[in-house]
Enzyme design. Structure first.
Site, mmCIF file in Angstrom:
data_model
loop_
_atom_site.group_PDB
_atom_site.id
_atom_site.type_symbol
_atom_site.label_atom_id
_atom_site.label_comp_id
_atom_site.label_asym_id
_atom_site.label_seq_id
_atom_site.Cartn_x
_atom_site.Cartn_y
_atom_site.Cartn_z
ATOM 1 C CE LYS A 16 -2.349 -0.886 3.790
ATOM 2 N NZ LYS A 16 -1.791 -2.166 4.262
ATOM 3 N NE ARG A 91 -5.100 -1.246 10.156
ATOM 4 C CZ ARG A 91 -4.025 -0.751 9.528
ATOM 5 N NH1 ARG A 91 -4.056 0.408 8.945
ATOM 6 N NH2 ARG A 91 -2.920 -1.448 9.487
ATOM 7 N NE ARG A 130 7.762 -3.394 6.112
ATOM 8 C CZ ARG A 130 6.451 -3.146 6.050
ATOM 9 N NH1 ARG A 130 5.897 -2.727 4.925
ATOM 10 N NH2 ARG A 130 5.685 -3.324 7.101
ATOM 11 N NE ARG A 142 5.519 -0.810 10.700
ATOM 12 C CZ ARG A 142 4.429 -0.899 9.947
ATOM 13 N NH1 ARG A 142 4.444 -0.408 8.711
ATOM 14 N NH2 ARG A 142 3.334 -1.464 10.404
ATOM 15 N NE ARG A 153 1.497 -4.959 11.278
ATOM 16 C CZ ARG A 153 2.695 -5.011 10.686
ATOM 17 N NH1 ARG A 153 3.714 -5.604 11.281
ATOM 18 N NH2 ARG A 153 2.867 -4.455 9.511
HETATM 19 P P1 ADP Z 1 0.285 -2.257 8.273
HETATM 20 O O1 ADP Z 1 1.640 -2.555 7.733
HETATM 21 O O2 ADP Z 1 -0.142 -3.261 9.320
HETATM 22 O O3 ADP Z 1 -0.746 -2.009 7.199
HETATM 23 P P2 ADP Z 1 0.140 0.555 9.223
HETATM 24 O O4 ADP Z 1 1.411 1.309 9.137
HETATM 25 O O5 ADP Z 1 -0.967 0.920 8.285
HETATM 26 O O6 ADP Z 1 0.510 -0.981 9.149
HETATM 27 O O7 ADP Z 1 -0.457 0.660 10.722
HETATM 28 C C1 ADP Z 1 0.331 0.308 11.836
HETATM 29 C C2 ADP Z 1 -0.553 0.224 13.080
HETATM 30 O O8 ADP Z 1 -1.165 1.500 13.331
HETATM 31 C C3 ADP Z 1 -1.729 -0.747 13.021
HETATM 32 O O9 ADP Z 1 -1.364 -2.084 13.316
HETATM 33 C C4 ADP Z 1 -2.642 -0.153 14.097
HETATM 34 O O10 ADP Z 1 -2.166 -0.440 15.398
HETATM 35 C C5 ADP Z 1 -2.480 1.346 13.877
HETATM 36 N N1 ADP Z 1 -3.468 1.871 12.905
HETATM 37 C C6 ADP Z 1 -3.178 2.469 11.719
HETATM 38 N N2 ADP Z 1 -4.310 2.826 11.078
HETATM 39 C C7 ADP Z 1 -5.335 2.450 11.886
HETATM 40 C C8 ADP Z 1 -6.753 2.513 11.804
HETATM 41 N N3 ADP Z 1 -7.355 3.052 10.731
HETATM 42 N N4 ADP Z 1 -7.492 2.013 12.823
HETATM 43 C C9 ADP Z 1 -6.925 1.476 13.901
HETATM 44 N N5 ADP Z 1 -5.592 1.361 14.052
HETATM 45 C C10 ADP Z 1 -4.796 1.839 13.062
#
Ligand code: ADP
Length: 199
Positions: A16, A91, A130, A142, A153
């Site tokens: 993404k 989400r 990664r 991370r 996740r």
């Molecule tokens: P991923 O690689 O899992 O897609 P992101 O960088 O998008 O990771 O998000 C990392 C973390 O931030 C998620 O696991 C969650 O804890 C939090 N997070 C991000 N966006 C949201 C959302 N829309 N709703 C709830 N938690 C979120």
């Protein structure tokens, strides 16, 4: 010119971030990654950052009202006026419904929801690679790019986020794209969803 509003949907590791950046450059819209926003808040030690740090490290989702507020504040910024591509939001169905409602009140709506499909075995591989590459280059890894948090996740994705595919399909704005293709082919498919050629 009317704004372009896109949501990019897909499991962790689906690509993404990479694709959102390309669409940002192409369409002149803002890239809004909720994960990046929350990580920046943690880094800056804001009160939001302190509230979400442990949740994120565990791979769980932060509460809906909190993330909706962060997104609404962000899309009100001048650089998002021409539109945005949201990466990581919504989400949950609750977030999607509230977001639709809040956009509607601003006489706005989403144009497209792009779903990147990739199966779990590949995702685990991509994310562990990664993390290893980041470590090898001396970059920060991370807090949630480890085996335990990754499992949480992926489970959160299947339980809470995957239902959004049907939700947006019912609205007639969903485009599903095979995220296993080479990066350029995925980009090409995304641009084609907007009637544009990538090259
Ligand atoms: P991923 O690689 O899992 O897609 P992101 O960088 O998008 O990771 O998000 C990392 C973390 O931030 C998620 O696991 C969650 O804890 C939090 N997070 C991000 N966006 C949201 C959302 N829309 N709703 C709830 N938690 C979120």
């Amino acid at each position: 010119m009317r704004a372009t509003r896109i949501v990019l949907l897909g499991p962790p590791g689906a690509g993404k971030g990479t694709q959102a950046q390309r669409s940002t450059d192409r369409f002149g819209i803002a890239h809004l990654s909720t994960g990046d926003m929350l990580r920046a808040a943690i880094h800056a030690k804001t009160s939001l950052g302190r509230d979400v740090e442990a949740i994120i490290a565990a791979g769980k989702l932060v509460p809906d009202p909190l993330i909706v507020a962060v997104v609404m504040e962000r899309i009100a910024q001048p650089d998002a006026k021409a539109g945005f591509i949201l990466d990581g939001f919504p989400r949950t169905i609750g977030q999607a419904v509230t977001f639709d409602d809040l956009l509607h009140r601003q006489d706005a709506m989403l144009d497209r929801v792009i779903e990147l499909t990739v199966d779990d075995t590949i995702l685990i591989d991509r994310i562990t690679t990664r993390a290893r590459q980041a470590r090898d280059r001396g970059h920060a890894v991370r807090a949630d790019d480890n085996h335990d948090a990754l499992k949480v996740r992926l489970a959160a994705y299947h339980e809470h986020t995957a239902p959004l595919v049907d939700y947006y399909r019912a609205q007639g704005i969903l485009v599903s794209i095979d995220g296993l293709q080479p990066i350029d082919a995925v980009t090409q498919d995304i641009f084609l969803a907007f009637g544009e050629q990538a090259i």
